[in-house]
Structures are given as structure tokens and as C-alpha cells.
Write a protein that holds these residues in place. Sequence first.
Motif: not given
Lengths: 253, 406
Positions: B215-232
Motif C-alpha cells: 500500500v505504501l509503495m502504491f500510494t506514494f508511486d501513484s501520487d509521485e511522492r518521493p519514497l527514498g531507498d533508505a526507508v524502503l
Amino acid sequence: MSQPTNQQRRAFLAEVTGVAAATVVAPGVLLQSVANAAPRDTAVTDDVRYGMLIDTTKCADGCSDCVSACDKENGLDLMEKPEGASDELWEMQRPRWIRQVKLRNNLTGRVTSLPMMCQHCEKPPCVDVCPTGASFRRADGIVMVDRHTCIGCRYCMMACPYNARSFIHENVQLKTTATPRGKGCVESCNLCVQRRDNGGTTTACQDACKHGAIVFGDLKDPNSAVSQAMAKYPTVQIRADLQLNTGVRYTDV
Amino acid sequence: MNKIHYREWGIESPRYWGLLAVLAAIVGVGGFATLYMEHEGHWVTGMTNQIVWGTPHVFAIFLIVAASGALNVASIGSVFGQKMYKPLARLSGLMAITLLVGGLIVLVLDLGQPSRLIVAMTTYNFKSIFAWNIYLYVGFMAIVAVYLFTMMERKANRFSHGVGVFAFVWRLALTTGTGSIFGFLVARQGYDAAIMAPMFIIMSFAYGLALYLLVLMFTFDSDERPLGDAVLRRLKNLLGVFVAAVFYFTVVYHLTNLYGTENHAFEAFILRDGGVYTWTFWIGWVLLGMLAPMGILFHPALGMQRGSIAIAALLVVLGGLSAIYVIVIGGQAFPLNMFPGHTIIESGYFDGVNGVARHYSPSLPEFLLGIGGFALALLVTFIGVRLLQFLPTSLADDVADTQQAK
């Protein structure tokens, strides 16, 4: 002119009130008297503990008289396969309170036939797990289901070590007055509780067994037939390891 | 200044409403399937008097277990003080509630008498773990709601730690309760094991986090919010560790069973002779659900790619459903051992003649009800993130690093 009208109205109101009161109260009074008339007006006590002895040496291979009698007594034979249901699945879904089982001893090869039903445990796992207390044990040892509070979760069926319980999978068209049932509730052998409450001394399966393999009675009364028979023969409980102190015992298993 | 900001999910309206419409349609189909089953009775399902809990229970238990696990992300932040997890906490709390709602709905709608839910809420037998679970589940939702409030309302922030600790302890109790549903069943060979409770807890860690990641990846990706490598990277490593822990518990559970002769027949059934259950165990639970995701998540190259991380999380979910299927259905399909030392050679009511397993084929309505629960959980989640500020505007590396350094 107005005086008589008022009197008429008063008379009419009084009449209506009287009739209404009679309509509301009378059935209650009637029911009350019916209830009082029945022997079941006294609470069940633990002065008795109902139980059974199954003498497997007398249980005949291929005989299913006890099963048919139970079906008839408890209206299980009135249950019809729903339209469109597969025969195979329906056999697994229809309620069954008692069944014939044939066993072979793995070491000796000896074959035993016996009827299996609710074992009426003193400490029933089905009662322990029931979230609403619908699955309960009466003071006289009969384990049964309160159909008013059963929510149909089937946890009791998961917990029963004897596969003794049935869930009503379909709408019920016909039923006996003694054994009401409805879709979505769980039920099982209740030692013909309607007979107990109306003064009967036997169960349907016992009456039907022409081989005398089933002896029913009060386990607490040393003079009862079942106590006498139990004193005479070595008996076992099914799954004795669970220490449930079953009310149904078997010889020669 | 890298203060964390939260904002409502901002994807374009047509996409948002389209997504809701699809999920609502799935919920609707699940609803119709339920009406059909309730109207006709359970004879239209594959459930019988031998397999009394079917596919709906698999979905319901999975969702309930995953719900408590979804809260872990928040717990790591506020209970164990890992600052990096703080911005992730709100979504974690939201999903804990929505997944639980989805699971409970499925569970309740599969009751024989769902209209008697009020009876279940007012008449209790406290010796039943089910009765306890009613309190544990409802309490969990209330506590997590308060927890969310303490996180989202600045004035209540100072209570967040305390409430978070309480919620964490409560979720441990909740999953213990769910595991104990099986652990307490003394009569069945596959259950009746104390290890069920901790195993369910560790399963919840893995399944909840897998759904959370997706859900995190989908919501961030679809809203073009940055999701950094560190968190992931942190989250995917954590998922890998949780899956490894599930693997450990699975091994211990079966090895312990294999040691005792009385359980050999059950183990042979699950591990070797059980047909669909054996396949589901090895292919679903073990290979797809544990070995493959661990291989991906800990792989030096694959473990860094977002696509493969998402696939790994998806596999954990599929593996989780397989695991619950094997536990719930496989555990019932194995015949009751009523007469130790004997073989049942004839039976008037499916007692496992010659050790043959009980029959169960899942029916479409059952499956639709289960999927409907899943869709409902996602539907409420997406409505939640759209209406309220659950998602941080950025989880880019600099933001996460700053949080970590605090």
C-alpha cells in the motif's frame, strides 16, 4: 340527546377495554397454566446424570436401526436435499446425530461395530469454546445447544473430538414440535431430551436396538440398568486421554 | 528544516474514483455472494459437517492476523523509538483498523446466524477464546483510533508513546487470541499446540508488513511522492527478517510434531500424502511464501529493485493465504483420531474410512466473500488517506536521514 350518546360511548369503551384486556391477558394465563401443567416446571438437578452404555459385542454389523430411530424421533428424516444440491455434498451436509462406525484393530485385526454420537462429556470441549454459552451442559449431564443463542460460528464443531455435531446447512421446511430446528444453528444428540422432560425413561436409539446393545439411564443411581451393566463389564471412554469423563461408555473397544 | 509534513492522497479525481469504483464493485459482489449464502444456507458452499470452516475463514483469519501486524510499523516508531518509522506510523495505524474491519466482516457474514451478532456482543462465555476475541478485536480498533489521534493531533502528541505501548501490548494479546483459537482445540491432531500463538504473532509481523509495503509503495508511486531507498531498504530487510522468523516457526512446528509418534500420521498428511494440502504447503507456504521472498529480499541486486520488492511482498501475502489455508482447511481435512490403534473401515458419517481425508472444494461465493473483505479493507484505507493526512509528503532519503539523526 347528548346524555344517552355519552352513556353509549362509555359502555362501548368499557366493552372494548374488556375485550382488549382479555385478548392480551388470556393467552398468557392459558400458557401459564399449560406450562404449570407440564412436569418440566421443576428445574433439572444434578441428582441424576444421564448416560449410556454401548455393548459393542451385541451391536450387529450392518444394522442401522438406532440411526433410523434417531432420525425419526428428532425429525432428521424430514430434512430434504435442497433443490440443485449434489447428492455427494448433501450427504456431508445433512445433519446426523448418531452413526454406525466399524473399526479394525491395527494389531489383531479384530473388527468392532458401534454407534457414535455425542458422548455427553462432563467437561465438554464444545461448551468451553462456545462464545455465547449456547452450547451448554444441563445439570443432569445432557449436553445440548440453545438454539436461541447459537450464532452458528461452528467453533463447537471444531472442538468436538467425536465429530458429533451437525450444522443446519439449509432452510428447514418440516420439523417435529419436540425438536425445532432452523438454518444456521448447530445441533447434536441430546439423549432425547424431550422424553426426559416429559417423564420418558428411554431413548429412541435404545428402544430401536433389538440386540440390546444400548442401555440408557441414570449413572448416579446404582440400581439403574446402566449402572448395573457398567458395574458388570469393563467399559472404556472414547478418547479417554482427553479426560472428559464421558457419559457414554463402551464395552470391548 | 526537514520537518515531516502530511497531506491527503492527491491522485487525480478520475483515477481515485475509478479505483474506489472497482473496489466497491468487488465489495458489492462479495455482498451479493453473502446474501446468496445467507438466503440459501451453507449448502451452497463447499463447507460440510466435517469441514466446518471454509475459505471465508482463511481470508478472515489472514486479514485479522495481518491487521495486528500492520500496526508494527507504528510500534517500532513510538514504542522502540526508531525515529525513521515515525512518518510511517499513521498509515500503519489506519491499515491496522481497516484490515481488521475487512477480516471481521468476512468472519461475521459467514456465521450461520449473522443477524444474531447482538447475541455475541451481549451474551458471553468467558471460557471461550472467541468471547475474549470479541473484546480484543473491538478494543484493538478503539485503542488504535486513540493512538492515531495522539499521532495526528499535535496537542495529544505527548501521549503517543504511552498509547503506542498499550496498543503494542494489546496487539500481542490479540494475535495470541487468534492463534489460540487453534491452539486450544485439544481434539484435533493439527492444532492443540501452544506454538500456534507465537507462530501467529510472527506471521502477523510478516503478512501485515507485506500488505503495508504494497500500500505504501502504491500510494506514494501513484501520487509521485518521493519514497527514498533508505526507508524502503529498511522495510524490505525487516520483511525479510520476519519471513525468516515465520520459516523458523514453521520448521519448529513440524519438527516437534514429527518427534512424537502420535502426530506422524498428521505430518505425513500435510508434508507428503495430503494432495492439495501438501502442494499448498510446499509450493504456497514454503516456496512462494517464504523461500522466494527471502531470496529476493536478501539478493544483492534484486533486493534493491522496487519491482522485485513489491513482488516479494505480494508473494508473502500469497504464501500467507496458503499457510492459513493449510492450517484451517488442512487441519480439518485430516480425520479425527477417535480410535487410536484402530482403523475405521466403515462409517455412516465420514469418519475418515481407512484414513481418507475429508473432502472440501471451495465454492465461488465463499471466495467472493473473502475477496470482498480484502477489497473493503483497501477501500476504507484509500478513502482514509484521501480524506485525512495519513501520508507524509515525502519519504525521500534526506527526510528519512534527518528523522533518523534526531
